[in-house]
Design an enzyme around this catalytic site. Structure first.
Site, PDB file in Angstrom:
ATOM      1  N   SER A  21      -1.222   4.320   7.461  1.00  0.00           N
ATOM      2  CA  SER A  21      -1.961   3.209   6.865  1.00  0.00           C
ATOM      3  C   SER A  21      -3.341   3.084   7.503  1.00  0.00           C
ATOM      4  CB  SER A  21      -1.133   1.915   7.001  1.00  0.00           C
ATOM      5  OG  SER A  21      -1.675   0.897   6.191  1.00  0.00           O
ATOM      6  N   ASP A  61       1.823   3.228   0.814  1.00  0.00           N
ATOM      7  CA  ASP A  61       1.640   3.137   2.264  1.00  0.00           C
ATOM      8  C   ASP A  61       2.691   3.927   3.046  1.00  0.00           C
ATOM      9  OD1 ASP A  61       1.401   2.236   4.931  1.00  0.00           O
ATOM     10  OD2 ASP A  61       0.726   0.262   4.280  1.00  0.00           O
TER      11      ASP A  61
END
Length: 417
Positions: free
Chosen positions: A67, A215
């Site tokens: 991320s 993500d």
């Protein structure tokens, strides 16, 4: 497959040294500014030892990030026009301060009902600014072009399985050689916050591969274990870069794992509250997104527990350094409240974390506890920098590929093994 031209600064393979060096950076949205501050300190220490041109990518065999950590990974490892890292560590904090308010624009509405309705309608943010920014910074650079090996986890929602973008895997699986911009957009696409990302790659045989990604925190919010596994697989394959290292030589690893902070215990959720939540409650309660917070924190903690057990069993605790703050309070624990004040306060958290005593996970309680007589995180990082410098210098001395590495130091020429 085309690759960038090597430079004398780039790290030589572990086969010429004693260690395998890994840097891992957690996910956490705007809280990525915390590890950015720590990375700046580490790189400045390396520059004290080896000169102002020293960069983190010159010392780590692998940089892994999920991320926001994946974005930092790309910034540290992607080459600029001079084939040096695109960003120095000192620039990352300002990057967050400048761009986060536009990536996560703050609406004036504070009503809980309005926030829930918006969450039901789609992602909280459209991602347009982030996408344009990442594409502008990374351009046409692809995974194989990074200056050191990178490992960036994502999750494919169509296949319901992790997709790991790894410099090691791309050698045997060319379809993974995606644009770094697509990889960064994908690993940052936190469910409910930013939209999922779809793109395609084409391998040398013309085969098209489609990716439908969100993500990487869905799979590994702390990617340290993924990075270790990637290296271990290379050892299994008999890669000459790791000869004569054995797959079980975990004592050879030198790992720095940086968290992005988490809320202190009294501000976390409890069963009394959670027992009343339905779908909407798990997606939006108490100004946060409990479901996302739970699985990302659980993922990071399980990785820390596993690595801690292995390194303690090998009596190599000092080879695994995890720096994390689990005492964030209020909006500091948010991943997206990108006000100038909150971002600056997060930077101060990172600076304060450097001054705190080193902590390790208590394997029985699951709580970080201060380690006596080992100094502060700042002091440990100074020792860590020295180890990195000596490892790089040793490899340069042993490698037939480069001229001997020259350090700034005129004394202490003994190499610690």
């Amino acid at each position: 497959m085309e690759s960038t031209q090597s430079t004398p600064n780039q790290i030589q393979p572990p086969t010429f040294g004693n260690r395998i060096t890994i840097l891992s950076i957690d996910g956490g949205g705007i809280r990525g500014i915390i590890p950015a501050v720590i990375l700046n300190f580490l790189e400045s220490e390396l520059q004290e030892l080896d000169g102002e041109n020293a960069r983190l990518a010159d010392y780590f065999d692998v940089i892994a990030g999920t991320s926001t950590g994946g974005l930092v990974t790309a910034m540290l490892a992607a080459p600029d026009a001079n084939n040096r890292p695109l960003f120095a560590a000192k620039d990352i904090k300002d990057f967050y301060l400048t761009h986060c308010p536009y990536i996560f624009p703050q609406s004036g509405c504070r009503l809980a009902v309005a926030k829930i309705l918006k969450a039901l309608a789609g992602p909280k943010y459209d991602g347009k600014y982030l996408h344009a920014l990442v594409k502008d910074k990374l351009g046409d650079l692809r995974l194989h072009q990074t200056l050191t090996n990178v490992v960036i986890p994502t999750f494919d929602v169509k296949l319901l399985q992790p997709t790991i973008f790894s410099s090691y895997k791309v050698k045997s699986t060319p379809s993974l050689d995606a644009l770094l911009s697509d990889i960064c957009i994908s690993t940052s696409a936190a469910p409910t916050y930013l939209p999922a990302h779809q793109f395609q790659t084409r391998d040398p045989q013309g085969e098209v591969r489609e990716f439908n990604l969100v993500d990487g925190g869905v799979a590994a919010n702390d990617p340290a274990l993924v990075a270790i596994n990637e290296v271990t697989q290379e050892v299994f394959k008999g890669s000459p870069d790791f000869f004569p290292i054995k797959p079980t030589d975990y004592g050879r690893f030198l790992v720095l794992s940086l968290g992005t902070g988490s809320a202190k215990a009294e501000e976390k959720f409890n069963a009394s509250k959670a027992s009343k939540w339905g779908v909407l409650g798990w997606l939006s309660a108490d100004g946060s997104t409990p479901l996302i917070d739970v699985f990302t924190q659980a993922s990071a903690d399980m990785v820390d527990i596993h690595i801690s057990v292995v390194f303690q069993a090998l009596h190599s605790q000092s080879s695994y350094l995890r720096i994390q703050d689990d005492e964030l309070s209020g909006i500091l624990s948010s991943v997206d409240i990108a006000t100038k004040e909150n971002l600056e306060n997060l930077a101060k958290i990172g600076e304060g974390l450097l001054k705190k005593p080193i902590s390790r996970l208590n394997l029985e309680s699951g709580i970080f506890e201060t380690v006596e007589n080992e100094g502060t995180n700042e002091q440990v990082l100074k020792r860590f920098a020295k180890q990195l410098s000596e490892e790089k210098r040793l490899r340069e001395m042993r490698s037939p590929r480069t001229k001997p590495f020259k350090s700034n130091r005129v004394s202490d020429m003994k190499i610690d093994i």
